[in-house]
Design a protein around this motif. Structure first.
Motif, PDB file in Angstrom:
ATOM      1  N   MET A  58       0.684  -1.233   0.037  1.00  0.00           N
ATOM      2  CA  MET A  58       0.042  -0.040  -0.133  1.00  0.00           C
ATOM      3  C   MET A  58       0.799   1.264  -0.023  1.00  0.00           C
ATOM      4  SD  MET A  58      -3.063  -0.664   2.595  1.00  0.00           S
ATOM      5  CE  MET A  58      -4.383  -1.681   2.275  1.00  0.00           C
ATOM      6  N   HIS A  59       1.791   1.223   0.760  1.00  0.00           N
ATOM      7  CA  HIS A  59       2.741   2.411   0.759  1.00  0.00           C
ATOM      8  C   HIS A  59       4.170   2.334   0.294  1.00  0.00           C
ATOM      9  CE1 HIS A  59      -0.132   4.013   3.850  1.00  0.00           C
ATOM     10  NE2 HIS A  59      -0.145   2.782   4.420  1.00  0.00           N
ATOM     11  N   ASP A  60       4.349   1.559  -0.798  1.00  0.00           N
ATOM     12  CA  ASP A  60       5.435   1.496  -1.475  1.00  0.00           C
ATOM     13  C   ASP A  60       6.902   1.197  -0.463  1.00  0.00           C
ATOM     14  OD1 ASP A  60       6.734   1.379  -3.773  1.00  0.00           O
ATOM     15  OD2 ASP A  60       6.911   3.407  -4.168  1.00  0.00           O
ATOM     16  N   THR A  61       6.679   0.479   0.343  1.00  0.00           N
ATOM     17  CA  THR A  61       7.797   0.098   1.300  1.00  0.00           C
ATOM     18  C   THR A  61       7.922  -1.197   1.065  1.00  0.00           C
ATOM     19  OG1 THR A  61       6.024   0.091   3.131  1.00  0.00           O
ATOM     20  CG2 THR A  61       7.604   2.191   2.776  1.00  0.00           C
ATOM     21  N   LEU A  62       7.781  -1.920   0.156  1.00  0.00           N
ATOM     22  CA  LEU A  62       7.820  -3.336  -0.069  1.00  0.00           C
ATOM     23  C   LEU A  62       8.986  -4.349   0.288  1.00  0.00           C
ATOM     24  CD1 LEU A  62       5.973  -5.517  -1.306  1.00  0.00           C
ATOM     25  CD2 LEU A  62       7.115  -5.212  -3.456  1.00  0.00           C
ATOM     26  N   LYS A  63       8.748  -5.388   0.993  1.00  0.00           N
ATOM     27  CA  LYS A  63       9.702  -6.426   1.277  1.00  0.00           C
ATOM     28  C   LYS A  63       9.259  -7.594   0.802  1.00  0.00           C
ATOM     29  CE  LYS A  63      12.798  -3.543   3.836  1.00  0.00           C
ATOM     30  NZ  LYS A  63      14.150  -3.514   3.421  1.00  0.00           N
ATOM     31  N   LYS A  64      10.090  -8.510   0.758  1.00  0.00           N
ATOM     32  CA  LYS A  64       9.880  -9.886   0.348  1.00  0.00           C
ATOM     33  C   LYS A  64       9.354 -10.467   1.636  1.00  0.00           C
ATOM     34  CE  LYS A  64      12.853  -9.974  -3.630  1.00  0.00           C
ATOM     35  NZ  LYS A  64      14.251 -10.584  -4.181  1.00  0.00           N
ATOM     36  N   PRO A  65       8.577 -11.671   1.450  1.00  0.00           N
ATOM     37  CA  PRO A  65       8.104 -12.438   2.379  1.00  0.00           C
ATOM     38  C   PRO A  65       9.184 -12.989   3.117  1.00  0.00           C
ATOM     39  CG  PRO A  65       6.774 -12.893   0.665  1.00  0.00           C
ATOM     40  CD  PRO A  65       7.831 -11.888   0.264  1.00  0.00           C
ATOM     41  N   ARG A  66      10.397 -13.663   2.554  1.00  0.00           N
ATOM     42  CA  ARG A  66      11.376 -14.081   3.349  1.00  0.00           C
ATOM     43  C   ARG A  66      12.257 -13.057   4.117  1.00  0.00           C
ATOM     44  NH1 ARG A  66      13.749 -19.063   1.659  1.00  0.00           N
ATOM     45  NH2 ARG A  66      15.737 -17.857   2.158  1.00  0.00           N
ATOM     46  N   GLU A  67      12.261 -11.883   3.712  1.00  0.00           N
ATOM     47  CA  GLU A  67      12.911 -10.864   4.563  1.00  0.00           C
ATOM     48  C   GLU A  67      12.035 -10.550   5.947  1.00  0.00           C
ATOM     49  OE1 GLU A  67      14.921  -7.615   1.635  1.00  0.00           O
ATOM     50  OE2 GLU A  67      12.843  -8.083   1.131  1.00  0.00           O
ATOM     51  N   LEU A  68      10.665 -10.455   5.907  1.00  0.00           N
ATOM     52  CA  LEU A  68       9.765 -10.253   6.933  1.00  0.00           C
ATOM     53  C   LEU A  68      10.024 -11.430   7.816  1.00  0.00           C
ATOM     54  CD1 LEU A  68       6.658  -8.826   5.257  1.00  0.00           C
ATOM     55  CD2 LEU A  68       8.151  -7.480   6.307  1.00  0.00           C
ATOM     56  N   LEU A  69       9.920 -12.703   7.342  1.00  0.00           N
ATOM     57  CA  LEU A  69      10.029 -13.963   7.992  1.00  0.00           C
ATOM     58  C   LEU A  69      11.404 -13.866   8.867  1.00  0.00           C
ATOM     59  CD1 LEU A  69       8.582 -16.644   5.763  1.00  0.00           C
ATOM     60  CD2 LEU A  69       7.662 -15.785   7.904  1.00  0.00           C
ATOM     61  N   ALA A  70      12.342 -13.542   8.242  1.00  0.00           N
ATOM     62  CA  ALA A  70      13.791 -13.421   8.729  1.00  0.00           C
ATOM     63  C   ALA A  70      13.805 -12.447   9.850  1.00  0.00           C
ATOM     64  CB  ALA A  70      15.060 -13.010   7.739  1.00  0.00           C
ATOM     65  N   VAL A  71      13.002 -11.268   9.949  1.00  0.00           N
ATOM     66  CA  VAL A  71      13.123 -10.496  11.187  1.00  0.00           C
ATOM     67  C   VAL A  71      12.051 -10.941  12.256  1.00  0.00           C
ATOM     68  CG1 VAL A  71      12.454  -8.123  11.915  1.00  0.00           C
ATOM     69  CG2 VAL A  71      13.614  -8.550   9.583  1.00  0.00           C
ATOM     70  N   SER A  72      11.112 -11.740  11.638  1.00  0.00           N
ATOM     71  CA  SER A  72      10.098 -12.192  12.920  1.00  0.00           C
ATOM     72  C   SER A  72      10.772 -13.367  13.470  1.00  0.00           C
ATOM     73  CB  SER A  72       9.007 -12.524  11.912  1.00  0.00           C
ATOM     74  OG  SER A  72       9.058 -13.880  11.320  1.00  0.00           O
ATOM     75  N   ASN A 129      -8.816  -3.137  -2.457  1.00  0.00           N
ATOM     76  CA  ASN A 129      -8.799  -1.631  -2.398  1.00  0.00           C
ATOM     77  C   ASN A 129      -7.449  -1.379  -1.830  1.00  0.00           C
ATOM     78  OD1 ASN A 129      -9.128   1.070  -2.129  1.00  0.00           O
ATOM     79  ND2 ASN A 129     -11.145   1.017  -1.444  1.00  0.00           N
ATOM     80  N   PHE A 130      -6.658  -0.668  -2.388  1.00  0.00           N
ATOM     81  CA  PHE A 130      -5.279  -0.405  -1.826  1.00  0.00           C
ATOM     82  C   PHE A 130      -5.044   0.812  -1.565  1.00  0.00           C
ATOM     83  CE2 PHE A 130      -4.129  -4.227  -3.757  1.00  0.00           C
ATOM     84  CZ  PHE A 130      -3.025  -4.877  -3.198  1.00  0.00           C
ATOM     85  N   THR A 131      -6.200   1.733  -1.240  1.00  0.00           N
ATOM     86  CA  THR A 131      -6.091   3.096  -0.718  1.00  0.00           C
ATOM     87  C   THR A 131      -5.938   3.095   0.901  1.00  0.00           C
ATOM     88  OG1 THR A 131      -7.903   3.730  -2.591  1.00  0.00           O
ATOM     89  CG2 THR A 131      -7.400   5.307  -0.912  1.00  0.00           C
ATOM     90  N   ALA A 132      -5.016   3.714   1.032  1.00  0.00           N
ATOM     91  CA  ALA A 132      -4.853   3.961   2.506  1.00  0.00           C
ATOM     92  C   ALA A 132      -4.865   5.325   3.195  1.00  0.00           C
ATOM     93  CB  ALA A 132      -3.695   3.163   3.045  1.00  0.00           C
ATOM     94  N   LYS A 133      -5.632   5.763   3.765  1.00  0.00           N
ATOM     95  CA  LYS A 133      -5.670   7.048   4.356  1.00  0.00           C
ATOM     96  C   LYS A 133      -5.605   7.157   5.579  1.00  0.00           C
ATOM     97  CE  LYS A 133      -8.699   9.360   0.639  1.00  0.00           C
ATOM     98  NZ  LYS A 133      -9.805   9.731   0.263  1.00  0.00           N
ATOM     99  N   LEU A 134      -4.707   8.115   6.251  1.00  0.00           N
ATOM    100  CA  LEU A 134      -4.147   7.976   7.638  1.00  0.00           C
ATOM    101  C   LEU A 134      -4.462   9.159   8.169  1.00  0.00           C
ATOM    102  CD1 LEU A 134      -0.950   6.191   7.295  1.00  0.00           C
ATOM    103  CD2 LEU A 134      -3.123   5.169   7.955  1.00  0.00           C
ATOM    104  N   PRO A 135      -4.598   9.479   9.536  1.00  0.00           N
ATOM    105  CA  PRO A 135      -4.953  10.715  10.287  1.00  0.00           C
ATOM    106  C   PRO A 135      -3.640  11.612  10.673  1.00  0.00           C
ATOM    107  CG  PRO A 135      -4.798   9.001  11.775  1.00  0.00           C
ATOM    108  CD  PRO A 135      -4.621   8.415  10.557  1.00  0.00           C
TER     109      PRO A 135
END
Length: 373
Positions: A104-118, A168-174
């Motif tokens: 959504m926010h163009d800060t993409l990480k691959k699943p394996r990268e997220l798993l490694a940190v988790s 729907n990838f629209t993400a509005k934040l406060p």
């Protein structure tokens, strides 16, 4: 003569699913109760806060901006309005929600990268042996079958999350609204910063599923004003600025500001009570990993090896309870809210949907708005 193909009568019918951007409090309570199962409301809240803390830790380790972490928390909350908690580990749903949020926010990480940190967060002993400065586990040293199984599970839950938002990838934040509204109201920079942190805390609750971002932003400023003025010495402001006490008095009753900021005084009260309840919860149990510490968005090039610390709440639970009592004495009657559209959101997802992971059954149309909107 029999054929391997299904007859038209046996083929699943096409269906439509509609994106519900916001739910009424009654809808949220109904949907949450359906998915809570045998858990009590207290146990459900504890799981919710553990999930939010896990996402905070992931964001701090990787260096995600606040918008990515906040959206992931909202996606996690939305997921469990439609899917039972007992069927999914909260860490698995968190990773899938974070993966969707990075898109959504163009800060993409691959699943394996997220798993490694988790793995490093869930297993500190593995992180201690890691040579990576951020404690990221070398995924090649782990059982490849376990890693692949975890990756497939992440992608399967990602699909379900995408269906809950109807792609729907629209993400509005406060957060941008907090700054703009604070300047328009003429409050101090310190109060705006406090409101920004409160807006971050809101994503630990179900408020982002009930109110649009501009209402959350104004509600966050209202909470910040209450906390800064209740049983506190008068603050010094520059001439022409509103004090915290003056802002709190302005927003706790109807006025022209409602039309200016497209918000309702009753909604601000509901937001305030929910956030203060969260602060009371932490103040009464500071050892739990439920601290709404609201850290600043970490810089992507900063060092992430710093261990997470539980920040002590600056407010005591007794003081917050007294604030709630004072608010109850002057609160407005609750505002009646009509659901968006005419369809029941709970009818869009069935319990057996979790068994359809990875399968394509029939034709489903995903629409960005409920019928009648």
């Amino acid at each position: 003569m029999q054929s391997g193909r299904q007859s038209p009568a046996n083929q699943p019918a096409s269906t439509s699913r509609f994106h519900h951007p916001y739910f009424t409090p009654a809808e949220v309570e109904l949907l949450s109760e359906k998915q809570r199962g045998k858990l009590s409301a207290t146990q459900e809240e504890k799981t919710r806060q553990n999930a939010c803390s896990f996402l905070e830790a992931m964001g701090a380790r990787i260096g995600f901006p606040r918008r990515t972490v906040a959206s992931a928390q909202s996606l996690y909350h939305r997921f469990h309005l439609f899917f039972p908690r007992k069927d999914f580990a909260y860490t698995d749903v968190c990773l899938a929600a974070l993966f969707v949020s990075t898109k959504m926010h163009d800060t993409l990480k691959k699943p394996r990268e997220l798993l490694a940190v988790s793995y490093g967060i869930k297993n500190p002993e593995l992180a201690a042996r890691s040579k990576h400065p951020g404690g990221e586990v070398d995924i090649d040293t782990l059982d490849p079958q376990v890693v692949e199984s975890d990756r497939q599970r992440l992608l399967a839950i990602e699909r379900l999350i995408l269906e809950t938002i109807c792609f729907n990838f629209t993400a509005k934040l406060p957060f941008p609204y907090v700054i703009k509204m604070g300047r328009a109201l003429g409050v101090s920079k310190t109060l705006i910063q406090s409101g920004w942190r409160i807006a971050s805390d809101c994503h630990r609750t179900l408020l982002p599923l009930q109110y649009p971002p501009h209402a959350l932003a104004l509600g966050s400023l209202y909470v910040a004003a209450l906390l800064s003025s209740f049983e506190q010495p008068p603050e010094l402001v520059t001439p022409g600025q509103l004090t915290a006490g003056e802002l709190a008095k302005l927003l706790n009753k109807h006025g022209n500001w409602e039309e200016q900021f497209q918000s309702q005084a009753e909604d601000l009260e509901d937001i305030a009570h929910t956030v203060i309840d969260l602060l009371i919860q932490f103040s009464e149990n500071p050892s739990a990993k439920t601290s709404p510490s609201t850290p600043s968005s970490p810089h992507p090039h900063s060092t992430h090896s710093r261990p997470s610390q539980i920040v002590q709440s600056p407010w005591k639970s007794e003081q917050l309870i007294r604030l709630k009592i004072v608010m109850r004495e002057h609160e407005l009657p609750p505002r009646k809210r009509q659901p968006l559209g005419n369809s029941d959101p709970s009818a869009l997802y069935k319990a057996e949907d979790a068994n359809l992971v990875g399968k394509n059954e029939g034709t489903v149309r995903f629409l960005f708005a409920p019928p009648g909107v």
